[in-house]
Design an enzyme around this catalytic site. Structure first.
Site, short mmCIF file in Angstrom:
data_model
loop_
_atom_site.label_atom_id
_atom_site.label_comp_id
_atom_site.label_asym_id
_atom_site.label_seq_id
_atom_site.Cartn_x
_atom_site.Cartn_y
_atom_site.Cartn_z
N PRO A 48 -15.68 103.46 40.77
CA PRO A 48 -14.95 104.28 41.67
C PRO A 48 -15.11 103.59 43.17
CG PRO A 48 -16.50 105.75 40.13
CD PRO A 48 -16.77 104.22 39.85
N ALA A 49 -16.40 103.02 43.28
CA ALA A 49 -16.70 102.14 44.57
C ALA A 49 -17.47 100.88 44.24
CB ALA A 49 -17.51 103.19 45.29
N ASP A 203 -35.85 48.76 48.78
CA ASP A 203 -36.42 47.87 49.96
C ASP A 203 -38.06 47.74 49.49
OD1 ASP A 203 -34.40 47.17 51.34
OD2 ASP A 203 -34.87 48.79 53.05
N LYS A 225 -37.17 42.70 52.18
CA LYS A 225 -37.18 41.87 53.36
C LYS A 225 -38.65 41.73 53.81
CE LYS A 225 -32.51 43.25 54.56
NZ LYS A 225 -31.63 43.75 55.79
N THR A 286 -39.83 59.40 58.69
CA THR A 286 -39.85 58.05 59.50
C THR A 286 -41.22 57.81 59.79
OG1 THR A 286 -39.10 57.02 61.64
CG2 THR A 286 -39.63 59.21 61.52
#
Length: 436
Positions: A48-49, A203, A225, A286
């Site tokens: 109903p709702a 790396d 590197k 970092t």
């Protein structure tokens, strides 16, 4: 067989395009309806709702604004009852039984013919790994298990990659910032992407210890590197990422620190985008901030520094740049600056920096070999040479560098069984060594 003796048969259903009845308009019904809509079902809510969460799903579902009746089960492949009225739910469950339709009752699991498990979804963007967790009639235990499994998967505890490449499935690249080196400083999302990878391009300064957790069939390419030695040029790395992704593989580019902080990550992302290859970036912790922290150096500190500047030590700085850096009142962090430390220190002094400015050089941060060397700016190059300071190291210039001798090394920077990192200061200064 009684309800308590029944052993459920686990099954995942394809409900896409199939009619499913959800009886009820409250939060429980909303949760069920949301999952069904996401799975592509033809969802019919009878109530109903309805609550706001159900309204938000319109028009992706159909709402019948009335009380549910037995006939609503006609044509349904699955029925969910959550009306809050046991009599109504029972009548709908009986109607589903007559129609040989599975029914999930929110009010009475024992009376149900189907149950909704706690679900963990991980994997690629579509969440192609689904783990269902059931704990009898104990939903709290199921939720706790679900959360524990989710944390385990997020931490890379299980391979999430597909067993084979799907024909026509596009490849992709994920750029993962690996943090300052320790595996447990890699983010959860980073570890999850590694668990999904077909190829990892790594790396030298990345947390290589995590590679042991990869499946045996995951290819690893080392493009590491070292200072003045780049065995694989950046252009070749870019080409490798693009070509591997074009074969349908998920390529993870594992870098040290954060790929966007002096890590050339932007170049790799642009190369992928120019080639039309989907690319995602997973930030990392970092080393510019994490390595000083491991030595007890906050890059900003009330009363000492309200700003921080990060520069690369690879490239020589001209007079204009040195004048600007010398005038800074905050902290200067230099990455990859060991080889150029004598030139940098002399240049800063020559362009107006106070020769007595404290400097700290932190070698191999967050490893058992971590070592911190401190000296005034005018003497740091000589002291570092005497101590044989080598890369990788982070140079910190500014008043906060003195905190290395007062705050001290962070205990979490090394395993408990490892020797204490060393802080080396020039004669007449105070050196702090944890545990000594």
């Amino acid at each position: 067989m009684t309800s308590t003796d029944r052993v459920p048969y686990p099954l995942h259903l394809d409900v896409a395009g199939r009619r499913v009845l959800v009886a009820g308009g409250g939060p429980v019904a909303a949760r069920r309806a949301a999952d069904l809509v996401a799975a592509g079902a033809d969802v019919h809510v009878v109530a109903p709702a309805v609550c706001e969460d159900l309204r938000d799903l319109l028009p992706r579902l159909t709402w019948h604004e009335r009380e549910a009746v037995a006939a609503d089960a006609d044509g349904a492949w699955l029925v969910h009852t959550a009306t809050g009225d046991p009599a109504t739910d029972g009548a709908l469950a009986a109607a589903a039984e007559e129609r040989r339709t599975w029914c999930v009752r929110a009010d009475d699991a024992a009376a149900s013919t189907a149950w909704t498990p706690a679900v963990v979804r991980r994997g690629s963007a579509g969440g192609d790994v689904t783990v269902s967790v059931s704990a009898g009639r104990d939903p709290r235990r199921a939720r706790a298990l679900k959360e524990a499994l989710g944390r385990w998967l997020d931490a890379g505890g299980a391979p999430l990659r597909a067993g084979g490449r799907e024909p026509g499935r596009p490849g992709r690249v994920t750029l993962v910032g690996g943090g300052p080196g320790e595996v447990d400083l890699l983010t959860l999302r980073g570890r999850r992407r590694l668990a999904e990878a077909d190829l990892v391009v790594v790396d030298r300064l990345a947390p290589t210890g995590v590679l042991a957790e990869l499946g045996e069939d995951v290819e690893v390419v080392d493009v590491g590197k070292t200072p003045d030695h780049h065995p694989v040029p950046q252009e070749e790395i870019n080409r490798l990422l693009v070509e591997a992704a074009r074969t349908g593989r998920h390529v993870v580019r594992l870098k040290g620190g954060d790929g966007y902080v002096l890590g050339r990550g932007g170049e790799e992302v642009l190369a992928c985008r120019a080639a039309g290859v989907p690319v995602e970036v997973v930030p990392g912790v970092t080393s510019a901030f994490a390595v000083p922290a491991a030595a007890g150096i906050p890059v900003t500190h009330r009363g000492l520094s309200r700003s921080v500047t990060v520069v690369t030590g690879h490239d020589a700085l001209d007079g204009t740049a040195l004048t600007a850096l010398a005038a800074l009142e905050g902290t200067l962090v230099v990455l990859m600056g060991v080889s150029t430390l004598p030139t940098l220190a002399a240049g800063l002094v020559a362009h107006g920096k106070d020769p007595a400015t404290p400097v700290a050089v932190v070698e191999e941060g967050w490893t058992p070999r971590q070592r911190t060397t401190t000296a005034p700016l005018e003497r740091i190059a000589a002291v570092a040479a005497e101590r044989g300071v080598r890369s990788p190291a982070v140079v910190v210039v500014g008043a906060v560098a003195d905190l290395a001798a007062t705050v001290g090394e962070v205990a979490a920077a090394r395993p408990s069984s490892a020797p204490a990192p060393e802080v080396v200061a020039p004669p007449g200064a105070v050196a702090y060594c944890p545990g000594g």
